[in-house]
Motif scaffolding. Structure first.
Motif, PDB file in Angstrom:
ATOM      1  N   ILE A 168       2.152  -4.440  41.359  1.00  7.79           N
ATOM      2  CA  ILE A 168       3.481  -3.957  40.991  1.00  7.79           C
ATOM      3  C   ILE A 168       3.425  -3.475  39.556  1.00  7.79           C
ATOM      4  N   GLN A 169       3.896  -2.253  39.323  1.00  4.60           N
ATOM      5  CA  GLN A 169       3.839  -1.685  37.986  1.00  4.60           C
ATOM      6  C   GLN A 169       5.099  -2.012  37.194  1.00  4.60           C
ATOM      7  N   LYS A 170       4.901  -2.296  35.912  1.00  9.47           N
ATOM      8  CA  LYS A 170       6.020  -2.476  34.995  1.00  9.47           C
ATOM      9  C   LYS A 170       6.448  -1.110  34.449  1.00  9.47           C
ATOM     10  N   PRO A 171       7.715  -0.941  34.151  1.00 12.56           N
ATOM     11  CA  PRO A 171       8.825  -1.856  34.454  1.00 12.56           C
ATOM     12  C   PRO A 171       9.125  -1.801  35.957  1.00 12.56           C
ATOM     13  N   PHE A 172       9.516  -2.938  36.513  1.00 11.61           N
ATOM     14  CA  PHE A 172       9.741  -3.001  37.948  1.00 11.61           C
ATOM     15  C   PHE A 172      11.202  -3.304  38.245  1.00 11.61           C
ATOM     16  N   ASP A 173      11.607  -2.906  39.434  1.00 10.46           N
ATOM     17  CA  ASP A 173      12.939  -3.232  39.933  1.00 10.46           C
ATOM     18  C   ASP A 173      12.898  -4.661  40.467  1.00 10.46           C
ATOM     19  N   SER A 174      13.807  -5.515  40.025  1.00  9.10           N
ATOM     20  CA  SER A 174      13.795  -6.918  40.437  1.00  9.10           C
ATOM     21  C   SER A 174      13.914  -7.070  41.947  1.00  9.10           C
ATOM     22  N   HIS A 175      14.669  -6.174  42.587  1.00 10.85           N
ATOM     23  CA  HIS A 175      14.815  -6.256  44.042  1.00 10.85           C
ATOM     24  C   HIS A 175      13.497  -5.934  44.749  1.00 10.85           C
ATOM     25  N   VAL A 176      12.726  -4.996  44.178  1.00  9.76           N
ATOM     26  CA  VAL A 176      11.425  -4.649  44.753  1.00  9.76           C
ATOM     27  C   VAL A 176      10.473  -5.830  44.619  1.00  9.76           C
ATOM     28  N   LEU A 177      10.483  -6.476  43.457  1.00 13.88           N
ATOM     29  CA  LEU A 177       9.609  -7.643  43.238  1.00 13.88           C
ATOM     30  C   LEU A 177       9.917  -8.733  44.254  1.00 13.88           C
ATOM     31  N   VAL A 178      11.188  -9.083  44.391  1.00 11.05           N
ATOM     32  CA  VAL A 178      11.571 -10.147  45.323  1.00 11.05           C
ATOM     33  C   VAL A 178      11.238  -9.764  46.755  1.00 11.05           C
ATOM     34  N   ALA A 179      11.484  -8.499  47.122  1.00 10.89           N
ATOM     35  CA  ALA A 179      11.207  -8.040  48.491  1.00 10.89           C
ATOM     36  C   ALA A 179       9.716  -8.143  48.800  1.00 10.89           C
ATOM     37  N   LYS A 180       8.883  -7.785  47.843  1.00 13.51           N
ATOM     38  CA  LYS A 180       7.439  -7.861  48.063  1.00 13.51           C
ATOM     39  C   LYS A 180       6.989  -9.305  48.196  1.00 13.51           C
ATOM     40  N   LEU A 181       7.539 -10.185  47.374  1.00 15.81           N
ATOM     41  CA  LEU A 181       7.179 -11.598  47.467  1.00 15.81           C
ATOM     42  C   LEU A 181       7.619 -12.189  48.808  1.00 15.81           C
ATOM     43  N   GLN A 182       8.797 -11.824  49.262  1.00 19.00           N
ATOM     44  CA  GLN A 182       9.282 -12.305  50.555  1.00 19.00           C
ATOM     45  C   GLN A 182       8.376 -11.833  51.685  1.00 19.00           C
ATOM     46  N   ALA A 183       7.918 -10.580  51.599  1.00 16.57           N
ATOM     47  CA  ALA A 183       7.030 -10.037  52.629  1.00 16.57           C
ATOM     48  C   ALA A 183       5.695 -10.786  52.647  1.00 16.57           C
ATOM     49  N   ILE A 184       5.161 -11.071  51.465  1.00 18.59           N
ATOM     50  CA  ILE A 184       3.891 -11.797  51.383  1.00 18.59           C
ATOM     51  C   ILE A 184       4.042 -13.207  51.932  1.00 18.59           C
ATOM     52  N   ILE A 185       5.148 -13.853  51.618  1.00 18.42           N
ATOM     53  CA  ILE A 185       5.389 -15.206  52.121  1.00 18.42           C
ATOM     54  C   ILE A 185       5.485 -15.200  53.640  1.00 18.42           C
ATOM     55  N   ARG A 186       6.191 -14.222  54.206  1.00 18.29           N
ATOM     56  CA  ARG A 186       6.296 -14.138  55.674  1.00 18.29           C
ATOM     57  C   ARG A 186       4.916 -13.977  56.297  1.00 18.29           C
ATOM     58  N   ARG A 187       4.128 -13.053  55.746  1.00 17.28           N
ATOM     59  CA  ARG A 187       2.807 -12.790  56.317  1.00 17.28           C
ATOM     60  C   ARG A 187       1.871 -13.980  56.170  1.00 17.28           C
ATOM     61  N   THR A 188       1.924 -14.621  55.009  1.00 17.99           N
ATOM     62  CA  THR A 188       0.940 -15.656  54.687  1.00 17.99           C
ATOM     63  C   THR A 188       1.302 -17.019  55.238  1.00 17.99           C
ATOM     64  N   TYR A 189       2.583 -17.353  55.231  1.00 20.78           N
ATOM     65  CA  TYR A 189       2.971 -18.712  55.580  1.00 20.78           C
ATOM     66  C   TYR A 189       3.846 -18.812  56.833  1.00 20.78           C
ATOM     67  N   GLU A 190       4.884 -17.990  56.944  1.00 19.59           N
ATOM     68  CA  GLU A 190       5.814 -18.153  58.050  1.00 19.59           C
ATOM     69  C   GLU A 190       5.241 -17.636  59.362  1.00 19.59           C
ATOM     70  N   TYR A 191       4.626 -16.448  59.376  1.00 12.63           N
ATOM     71  CA  TYR A 191       4.028 -15.930  60.600  1.00 12.63           C
ATOM     72  C   TYR A 191       2.854 -16.786  61.028  1.00 12.63           C
ATOM     73  N   ARG A 192       2.135 -17.336  60.053  1.00 18.17           N
ATOM     74  CA  ARG A 192       0.977 -18.168  60.374  1.00 18.17           C
ATOM     75  C   ARG A 192       1.411 -19.408  61.147  1.00 18.17           C
ATOM     76  N   THR A 193       2.598 -19.942  60.812  1.00 13.71           N
ATOM     77  CA  THR A 193       3.105 -21.113  61.510  1.00 13.71           C
ATOM     78  C   THR A 193       3.303 -20.815  62.983  1.00 13.71           C
ATOM     79  N   VAL A 194       3.789 -19.600  63.278  1.00 16.35           N
ATOM     80  CA  VAL A 194       3.979 -19.213  64.679  1.00 16.35           C
ATOM     81  C   VAL A 194       2.641 -19.025  65.361  1.00 16.35           C
ATOM     82  N   GLU A 195       1.709 -18.372  64.650  1.00 19.89           N
ATOM     83  CA  GLU A 195       0.416 -18.081  65.248  1.00 19.89           C
ATOM     84  C   GLU A 195      -0.342 -19.346  65.614  1.00 19.89           C
ATOM     85  N   THR A 196      -0.178 -20.405  64.840  1.00 13.94           N
ATOM     86  CA  THR A 196      -0.933 -21.617  65.115  1.00 13.94           C
ATOM     87  C   THR A 196      -0.446 -22.341  66.362  1.00 13.94           C
ATOM     88  N   GLN A 197       0.644 -21.856  66.970  1.00 10.99           N
ATOM     89  CA  GLN A 197       1.116 -22.461  68.202  1.00 10.99           C
ATOM     90  C   GLN A 197       0.330 -21.951  69.408  1.00 10.99           C
TER      91      GLN A 197
END
Length: 224
Positions: free
Chosen positions: A99-128
């Motif tokens: 992410i390049q500075k200066p950044f839009d705070s909404h873009v930062l949060v959206a990217k973090l949410q996407a990474i969390i979904r991919r890394t942690y939340e979707y993985r929980t489903v996959e392990t079933q």
């Protein structure tokens, strides 16, 4: 709550990022010792690292590689450097996003949410789901899937397959299986396991799954 480690030497920006992420429900920690970043990393136990490139002592590329030696935690570079080579180096050194500075705070949060979904939340489903040799066992509905076929399993059939599939490539002893199936019954005849295994193999063969469970004489069973 997800832990985020912010590695940013601009104190005002680091504090602003911490406050922003806290508002969104994250537990954000700012690294203050740039000589010993790995100690900060170990103490924070972060789910995501936000890393600047231009930091004191060693740069962000160096610390990204050091983190990658011990962890696969997502690392997001947040930097004012905008050349394509910087982005390539960030990714090649183990970064997950840039992410390049200066950044839009909404873009930062959206990217973090996407990474969390991919890394942690979707993985929980996959392990079933457990997959072995194109056979899929669903831990939620205890059903087995192979191609277009769906097989309803009894409690013991499910426990047997779950144990064997979780130990794919390893021999599971008859004693271990019997304990899994009849832990509360001390007087089960050992032939009962053989009968159950034969029934399970027949059900598997009926949907086209042949030679799935192998017998190791005197040892137990294995899915190779």
């Amino acid at each position: 709550m997800y832990n985020l480690l912010i590695i940013e030497d601009d104190k005002d920006l680091a504090d602003a990022m911490r406050k922003l992420l806290s508002k969104w429900g994250y537990h954000a920690v700012v690294c203050e010792d740039f000589e010993h970043i790995m100690k900060s990393f170990e103490a924070a136990e972060p789910h995501i690292v936000l890393m600047d490139i231009n930091i004191p002592a060693f740069d962000g590329f160096y610390w990204c590689k050091k983190i990658r030696e011990v962890s696969s935690v997502p690392i997001v570079f947040v930097s004012s450097r905008e050349s394509s080579m910087d982005i390539v180096m960030a990714m090649n050194n183990g970064g997950d996003d840039y992410i390049q500075k200066p950044f839009d705070s909404h873009v930062l949060v959206a990217k973090l949410q996407a990474i969390i979904r991919r890394t942690y939340e979707y993985r929980t489903v996959e392990t079933q789901l457990i997959e072995c040799n194109q056979v899929i066992l669903n831990l939620n509905d205890t059903k087995l899937y192979y191609g277009e076929a769906c097989l309803d399993l009894t409690k013991n059939e499910f426990r047997t397959l779950k144990t064997l599939m979780e130990n794919k490539g390893k021999v599971v002893s008859r004693e271990s299986l019997m304990k899994q199936l009849w832990n509360d019954d001390l007087y089960v005849n050992e032939n009962t396991l053989t009968v159950n295994m034969n029934r399970l193999r027949k059900k598997l063969e009926d949907i086209g799954v042949g030679d799935f469970i192998h017998t190791k004489k005197g040892m137990g069973y294995i899915i190779p």
